[in-house]
Write a protein that holds these residues in place. Structure first.
Motif, PDB file in Angstrom:
ATOM      1  N   SER A   1       0.829  -1.201   0.000  1.00  0.00           N
ATOM      2  CA  SER A   1       0.000   0.000   0.000  1.00  0.00           C
ATOM      3  C   SER A   1       0.865   1.254   0.000  1.00  0.00           C
ATOM      4  O   SER A   1       0.625   2.202  -0.768  1.00  0.00           O
ATOM      5  CB  SER A   1      -0.923  -0.023   1.220  1.00  0.00           C
ATOM      6  N   GLY A   2       1.870   1.280   0.859  1.00  0.00           N
ATOM      7  CA  GLY A   2       2.783   2.422   0.912  1.00  0.00           C
ATOM      8  C   GLY A   2       3.511   2.617  -0.403  1.00  0.00           C
ATOM      9  O   GLY A   2       3.675   3.739  -0.890  1.00  0.00           O
ATOM     10  N   LEU A   3       3.954   1.523  -1.005  1.00  0.00           N
ATOM     11  CA  LEU A   3       4.661   1.586  -2.286  1.00  0.00           C
ATOM     12  C   LEU A   3       3.755   2.163  -3.369  1.00  0.00           C
ATOM     13  O   LEU A   3       4.183   3.019  -4.161  1.00  0.00           O
ATOM     14  CB  LEU A   3       5.131   0.182  -2.653  1.00  0.00           C
ATOM     15  N   ARG A   4       2.489   1.734  -3.397  1.00  0.00           N
ATOM     16  CA  ARG A   4       1.529   2.291  -4.371  1.00  0.00           C
ATOM     17  C   ARG A   4       1.314   3.776  -4.141  1.00  0.00           C
ATOM     18  O   ARG A   4       1.257   4.561  -5.098  1.00  0.00           O
ATOM     19  CB  ARG A   4       0.196   1.547  -4.291  1.00  0.00           C
ATOM     20  N   ASP A   5       1.201   4.189  -2.887  1.00  0.00           N
ATOM     21  CA  ASP A   5       1.008   5.606  -2.572  1.00  0.00           C
ATOM     22  C   ASP A   5       2.199   6.441  -3.034  1.00  0.00           C
ATOM     23  O   ASP A   5       2.026   7.525  -3.605  1.00  0.00           O
ATOM     24  CB  ASP A   5       0.801   5.808  -1.065  1.00  0.00           C
ATOM     25  N   ILE A   6       3.401   5.962  -2.766  1.00  0.00           N
ATOM     26  CA  ILE A   6       4.611   6.697  -3.174  1.00  0.00           C
ATOM     27  C   ILE A   6       4.692   6.771  -4.695  1.00  0.00           C
ATOM     28  O   ILE A   6       4.976   7.838  -5.256  1.00  0.00           O
ATOM     29  CB  ILE A   6       5.872   6.037  -2.588  1.00  0.00           C
ATOM     30  N   ALA A   7       4.446   5.657  -5.372  1.00  0.00           N
ATOM     31  CA  ALA A   7       4.494   5.647  -6.843  1.00  0.00           C
ATOM     32  C   ALA A   7       3.475   6.628  -7.412  1.00  0.00           C
ATOM     33  O   ALA A   7       3.795   7.406  -8.325  1.00  0.00           O
ATOM     34  CB  ALA A   7       4.235   4.237  -7.370  1.00  0.00           C
ATOM     35  N   ALA A   8       2.267   6.647  -6.876  1.00  0.00           N
ATOM     36  CA  ALA A   8       1.235   7.566  -7.371  1.00  0.00           C
ATOM     37  C   ALA A   8       1.653   9.015  -7.151  1.00  0.00           C
ATOM     38  O   ALA A   8       1.471   9.855  -8.037  1.00  0.00           O
ATOM     39  CB  ALA A   8      -0.094   7.285  -6.686  1.00  0.00           C
ATOM     40  N   ALA A   9       2.225   9.319  -5.994  1.00  0.00           N
ATOM     41  CA  ALA A   9       2.661  10.690  -5.697  1.00  0.00           C
ATOM     42  C   ALA A   9       3.772  11.138  -6.635  1.00  0.00           C
ATOM     43  O   ALA A   9       3.908  12.328  -6.909  1.00  0.00           O
ATOM     44  CB  ALA A   9       3.122  10.795  -4.244  1.00  0.00           C
ATOM     45  N   ARG A  10       4.541  10.195  -7.146  1.00  0.00           N
ATOM     46  CA  ARG A  10       5.642  10.507  -8.070  1.00  0.00           C
ATOM     47  C   ARG A  10       5.221  10.369  -9.530  1.00  0.00           C
ATOM     48  O   ARG A  10       6.064  10.457 -10.422  1.00  0.00           O
ATOM     49  CB  ARG A  10       6.820   9.568  -7.810  1.00  0.00           C
ATOM     50  N   ALA A  11       3.949  10.099  -9.760  1.00  0.00           N
ATOM     51  CA  ALA A  11       3.436   9.854 -11.113  1.00  0.00           C
ATOM     52  C   ALA A  11       4.237   8.739 -11.781  1.00  0.00           C
ATOM     53  O   ALA A  11       4.611   8.822 -12.948  1.00  0.00           O
ATOM     54  CB  ALA A  11       3.456  11.137 -11.954  1.00  0.00           C
ATOM     55  N   SER A  12       4.489   7.689 -11.027  1.00  0.00           N
ATOM     56  CA  SER A  12       5.256   6.535 -11.493  1.00  0.00           C
ATOM     57  C   SER A  12       4.399   5.292 -11.328  1.00  0.00           C
ATOM     58  O   SER A  12       3.294   5.344 -10.788  1.00  0.00           O
ATOM     59  CB  SER A  12       6.542   6.417 -10.653  1.00  0.00           C
ATOM     60  N   THR A  13       4.927   4.182 -11.779  1.00  0.00           N
ATOM     61  CA  THR A  13       4.293   2.890 -11.541  1.00  0.00           C
ATOM     62  C   THR A  13       5.017   2.209 -10.387  1.00  0.00           C
ATOM     63  O   THR A  13       6.152   2.576 -10.048  1.00  0.00           O
ATOM     64  CB  THR A  13       4.386   1.990 -12.779  1.00  0.00           C
ATOM     65  N   VAL A  14       4.377   1.216  -9.814  1.00  0.00           N
ATOM     66  CA  VAL A  14       5.043   0.441  -8.762  1.00  0.00           C
ATOM     67  C   VAL A  14       6.287  -0.229  -9.347  1.00  0.00           C
ATOM     68  O   VAL A  14       7.352  -0.216  -8.734  1.00  0.00           O
ATOM     69  CB  VAL A  14       4.074  -0.594  -8.146  1.00  0.00           C
ATOM     70  N   ALA A  15       6.172  -0.787 -10.545  1.00  0.00           N
ATOM     71  CA  ALA A  15       7.323  -1.443 -11.172  1.00  0.00           C
ATOM     72  C   ALA A  15       8.468  -0.455 -11.396  1.00  0.00           C
ATOM     73  O   ALA A  15       9.638  -0.787 -11.187  1.00  0.00           O
ATOM     74  CB  ALA A  15       6.919  -2.099 -12.487  1.00  0.00           C
ATOM     75  N   GLY A  16       8.139   0.759 -11.810  1.00  0.00           N
ATOM     76  CA  GLY A  16       9.176   1.772 -12.013  1.00  0.00           C
ATOM     77  C   GLY A  16       9.857   2.155 -10.722  1.00  0.00           C
ATOM     78  O   GLY A  16      11.085   2.326 -10.671  1.00  0.00           O
ATOM     79  N   LEU A  17       9.071   2.289  -9.657  1.00  0.00           N
ATOM     80  CA  LEU A  17       9.632   2.629  -8.356  1.00  0.00           C
ATOM     81  C   LEU A  17      10.495   1.487  -7.820  1.00  0.00           C
ATOM     82  O   LEU A  17      11.593   1.715  -7.300  1.00  0.00           O
ATOM     83  CB  LEU A  17       8.514   2.961  -7.373  1.00  0.00           C
ATOM     84  N   VAL A  18      10.035   0.251  -7.989  1.00  0.00           N
ATOM     85  CA  VAL A  18      10.824  -0.897  -7.550  1.00  0.00           C
ATOM     86  C   VAL A  18      12.131  -0.971  -8.339  1.00  0.00           C
ATOM     87  O   VAL A  18      13.193  -1.269  -7.770  1.00  0.00           O
ATOM     88  CB  VAL A  18      10.015  -2.211  -7.664  1.00  0.00           C
ATOM     89  N   ALA A  19      12.095  -0.664  -9.622  1.00  0.00           N
ATOM     90  CA  ALA A  19      13.330  -0.664 -10.425  1.00  0.00           C
ATOM     91  C   ALA A  19      14.307   0.382  -9.892  1.00  0.00           C
ATOM     92  O   ALA A  19      15.519   0.130  -9.819  1.00  0.00           O
ATOM     93  CB  ALA A  19      13.010  -0.398 -11.899  1.00  0.00           C
ATOM     94  N   GLU A  20      13.801   1.539  -9.494  1.00  0.00           N
ATOM     95  CA  GLU A  20      14.645   2.587  -8.908  1.00  0.00           C
ATOM     96  C   GLU A  20      15.275   2.100  -7.599  1.00  0.00           C
ATOM     97  O   GLU A  20      16.473   2.291  -7.365  1.00  0.00           O
ATOM     98  CB  GLU A  20      13.797   3.829  -8.654  1.00  0.00           C
ATOM     99  N   ILE A  21      14.469   1.474  -6.751  1.00  0.00           N
ATOM    100  CA  ILE A  21      14.973   0.932  -5.485  1.00  0.00           C
ATOM    101  C   ILE A  21      16.006  -0.154  -5.770  1.00  0.00           C
ATOM    102  O   ILE A  21      17.060  -0.216  -5.118  1.00  0.00           O
ATOM    103  CB  ILE A  21      13.804   0.385  -4.635  1.00  0.00           C
ATOM    104  N   ASP A  22      15.726  -1.004  -6.744  1.00  0.00           N
ATOM    105  CA  ASP A  22      16.631  -2.094  -7.103  1.00  0.00           C
ATOM    106  C   ASP A  22      18.006  -1.565  -7.519  1.00  0.00           C
ATOM    107  O   ASP A  22      19.039  -2.108  -7.111  1.00  0.00           O
ATOM    108  CB  ASP A  22      16.014  -2.920  -8.233  1.00  0.00           C
ATOM    109  N   ARG A  23      18.025  -0.496  -8.295  1.00  0.00           N
ATOM    110  CA  ARG A  23      19.299   0.069  -8.754  1.00  0.00           C
ATOM    111  C   ARG A  23      20.145   0.600  -7.602  1.00  0.00           C
ATOM    112  O   ARG A  23      21.371   0.594  -7.681  1.00  0.00           O
ATOM    113  CB  ARG A  23      19.047   1.191  -9.765  1.00  0.00           C
ATOM    114  N   GLY A  24      19.496   1.037  -6.526  1.00  0.00           N
ATOM    115  CA  GLY A  24      20.243   1.640  -5.428  1.00  0.00           C
ATOM    116  C   GLY A  24      20.422   0.760  -4.207  1.00  0.00           C
ATOM    117  O   GLY A  24      20.939   1.209  -3.186  1.00  0.00           O
ATOM    118  N   ARG A  25      20.051  -0.516  -4.292  1.00  0.00           N
ATOM    119  CA  ARG A  25      20.024  -1.339  -3.084  1.00  0.00           C
ATOM    120  C   ARG A  25      21.342  -1.986  -2.715  1.00  0.00           C
ATOM    121  O   ARG A  25      21.489  -2.522  -1.614  1.00  0.00           O
ATOM    122  CB  ARG A  25      18.950  -2.407  -3.193  1.00  0.00           C
TER     123      ARG A  25
END
Length: 80
Positions: free
Chosen positions: A33-57
């Motif tokens: 739920s939090g991930l969806r909220d953050i993605a929506a606030a950034r005008a992104s998709t959950v997959a796009g946000l996860v890819a961003e997190i993946d690159r920096g993990r």
């Protein structure tokens, strides 16, 4: 974001495409739920946000990196 009635402890598994390959990620519903909220606030998709997190993990487990990312996001916006 209001906590779910079950406290967010139900784990849900989702399949996403990250860095060009399919992966399954297990997270508690509260983190999804939090991930969806953050993605929506950034005008992104959950997959796009996860890819961003993946690159920096670094060497961290992806599910753990997502949990820390979501926690840090909301902690940084919480009043002290």
């Amino acid at each position: 974001m209001a906590p779910p009635a079950d406290g967010g402890t139900v784990v849900g598994k989702r399949s996403l495409t990250v860095a060009g390959h399919r992966t399954s990620i297990s997270l508690e519903d509260a983190f999804w739920s939090g991930l969806r909220d953050i993605a929506a606030a950034r005008a992104s998709t959950v997959a796009g946000l996860v890819a961003e997190i993946d690159r920096g993990r670094g060497a961290a487990n992806l599910s753990s990196a997502i949990r820390v990312f979501v926690l840090d996001h909301f902690r940084s916006r919480a009043p002290l």
